[in-house]
Scaffold this motif. Structure first.
Motif, PDB file in Angstrom:
ATOM      1  N   MET A 107      -2.849  -0.311   3.820  1.00 15.63           N
ATOM      2  CA  MET A 107      -2.305  -1.162   2.478  1.00 15.63           C
ATOM      3  C   MET A 107      -1.121  -1.977   2.670  1.00 15.63           C
ATOM      4  SD  MET A 107      -4.660  -0.409   0.234  1.00 15.63           S
ATOM      5  CE  MET A 107      -5.817  -0.717   1.605  1.00 15.63           C
ATOM      6  N   LYS A 108      -0.311  -1.787   3.486  1.00 14.81           N
ATOM      7  CA  LYS A 108       0.834  -2.472   3.797  1.00 14.81           C
ATOM      8  C   LYS A 108       0.580  -3.962   4.571  1.00 14.81           C
ATOM      9  CE  LYS A 108       4.258   1.132   4.673  1.00 14.81           C
ATOM     10  NZ  LYS A 108       5.295   1.548   5.667  1.00 14.81           N
ATOM     11  N   LYS A 109      -0.745  -3.858   5.079  1.00 13.40           N
ATOM     12  CA  LYS A 109      -1.082  -5.348   5.499  1.00 13.40           C
ATOM     13  C   LYS A 109      -1.732  -6.277   4.831  1.00 13.40           C
ATOM     14  CE  LYS A 109      -2.445  -3.131   9.811  1.00 13.40           C
ATOM     15  NZ  LYS A 109      -3.630  -2.710  10.769  1.00 13.40           N
ATOM     16  N   LYS A 110      -1.733  -5.743   3.458  1.00 15.66           N
ATOM     17  CA  LYS A 110      -2.315  -6.548   2.230  1.00 15.66           C
ATOM     18  C   LYS A 110      -1.214  -6.758   0.967  1.00 15.66           C
ATOM     19  CE  LYS A 110      -7.182  -5.079   3.030  1.00 15.66           C
ATOM     20  NZ  LYS A 110      -8.364  -4.325   2.556  1.00 15.66           N
ATOM     21  N   ALA A 116       1.529  -1.093  -1.829  1.00 20.97           N
ATOM     22  CA  ALA A 116       1.033  -0.677  -0.945  1.00 20.97           C
ATOM     23  C   ALA A 116       0.963   0.926  -1.052  1.00 20.97           C
ATOM     24  CB  ALA A 116       1.501  -0.901   0.392  1.00 20.97           C
ATOM     25  N   VAL A 117       1.983   1.400  -1.591  1.00 22.90           N
ATOM     26  CA  VAL A 117       2.276   2.765  -1.947  1.00 22.90           C
ATOM     27  C   VAL A 117       1.278   3.514  -2.953  1.00 22.90           C
ATOM     28  CG1 VAL A 117       3.552   4.812  -2.514  1.00 22.90           C
ATOM     29  CG2 VAL A 117       4.714   2.931  -0.830  1.00 22.90           C
ATOM     30  N   LYS A 163     -14.543   2.572   7.166  1.00 22.86           N
ATOM     31  CA  LYS A 163     -14.370   1.867   8.271  1.00 22.86           C
ATOM     32  C   LYS A 163     -14.131   0.293   7.988  1.00 22.86           C
ATOM     33  CE  LYS A 163     -16.064   3.177  12.215  1.00 22.86           C
ATOM     34  NZ  LYS A 163     -17.084   3.280  13.348  1.00 22.86           N
ATOM     35  N   ASN A 164     -15.117  -0.176   7.418  1.00 22.95           N
ATOM     36  CA  ASN A 164     -15.158  -1.775   7.338  1.00 22.95           C
ATOM     37  C   ASN A 164     -14.219  -1.929   6.108  1.00 22.95           C
ATOM     38  OD1 ASN A 164     -17.450  -1.867   9.073  1.00 22.95           O
ATOM     39  ND2 ASN A 164     -19.103  -1.331   7.376  1.00 22.95           N
ATOM     40  N   GLU A 165     -14.019  -1.212   5.135  1.00 23.47           N
ATOM     41  CA  GLU A 165     -13.112  -1.847   3.959  1.00 23.47           C
ATOM     42  C   GLU A 165     -11.645  -1.193   4.203  1.00 23.47           C
ATOM     43  OE1 GLU A 165     -14.681  -0.132   0.333  1.00 23.47           O
ATOM     44  OE2 GLU A 165     -16.616  -1.054   0.808  1.00 23.47           O
ATOM     45  N   ILE A 166     -11.228  -0.238   4.777  1.00 22.64           N
ATOM     46  CA  ILE A 166      -9.990   0.406   5.072  1.00 22.64           C
ATOM     47  C   ILE A 166      -9.761   0.061   6.320  1.00 22.64           C
ATOM     48  CG2 ILE A 166      -8.186   2.069   4.203  1.00 22.64           C
ATOM     49  CD1 ILE A 166      -9.591   0.881   2.083  1.00 22.64           C
TER      50      ILE A 166
END
Length: 221
Positions: A107-110, A116-117, A163-166
């Protein structure tokens, strides 16, 4: 003369019958001796078998006693250190607990830190719910050397979607949790504490636990 011949014939027949009876008696005696020997051998084997069965029973009892002692010692060690902070490579790992870190990293990448938290917490909670879903069976059975083994189903839609989404990290965290719950808890609903060697990523031995105590416990005279 005819009477004499008949008498001689009857005498010969009687002698032949006597010889046959003697042979049969000798054979019977020989068979009885062989039977006695086999019976003695059988008795010896039965006694030996009983001895080994008694010995096996003793070994099973001893093995159970040793197992109980080792299990008790391991439990005492685990209870002693489970609430203490981890030092070095040795500590207590909560088997079957989902690692939330990969979700946060993804989430930090987005998003920014706060968002993100929040999103990582939501996703982690969602997957913890999936892990408790009794209708979800992401395992398939295969035969390995004649023994059935349960492995992760590579075609499971839910896992592939993760795997694909996260990302791969979150996928591996969920798979690890699934495997741990399968190994440590058949129902898959409870967290099980385990002595853990973090350096080598495996279950720690009792010897390693004792060494840990010796290294980190202050002895007072």
């Amino acid at each position: 003369m005819e009477k004499q011949k008949a008498d001689e014939y009857l005498l010969k027949v009687a002698e032949d019958q006597k010889k046959q009876i003697e042979k049969l008696n000798a054979k019977i005696i020989e068979l009885e001796k062989q039977l006695d020997v086999k019976q003695e051998d059988l008795i010896e084997k039965e006694e030996a078998l009983q001895h080994y069965e008694d010995l096996n029973d003793i070994l099973i009892i001893k093995e159970r006693q040793y197992f109980d002692e080792l299990h008790g010692a391991r439990s005492e060690l685990l209870n002693f250190i489970k609430d203490k902070p981890r030092r070095g490579k040795f500590g207590v790992k909560r088997m079957g607990e989902l690692d939330r870190t990969p979700f946060l990293e993804a989430m930090k990448k987005k998003y920014n830190e706060e968002e993100a938290v929040k999103r990582a917490s939501e996703l982690s909670s969602l997957w913890e719910g999936y892990l408790k879903d009794p209708d979800w069976h992401p395992f398939i059975a295969i035969l390995v050397e004649g023994q059935e083994k349960q492995i992760i189903n590579d075609e499971d839609k839910r896992l592939n979607g993760l795997k694909n989404e996260i990302g791969e990290g979150a996928y591996k965290a969920v798979v690890t949790t699934l495997r741990e719950r399968k190994e440590y808890n058949a129902s898959g609903q409870h967290i099980v504490p385990e002595l853990w060697n973090y350096e080598q990523g495996r279950r720690a031995t009792l010897k390693e636990g004792v060494q840990f105590l010796l290294e980190h416990t202050t002895i007072v005279d």
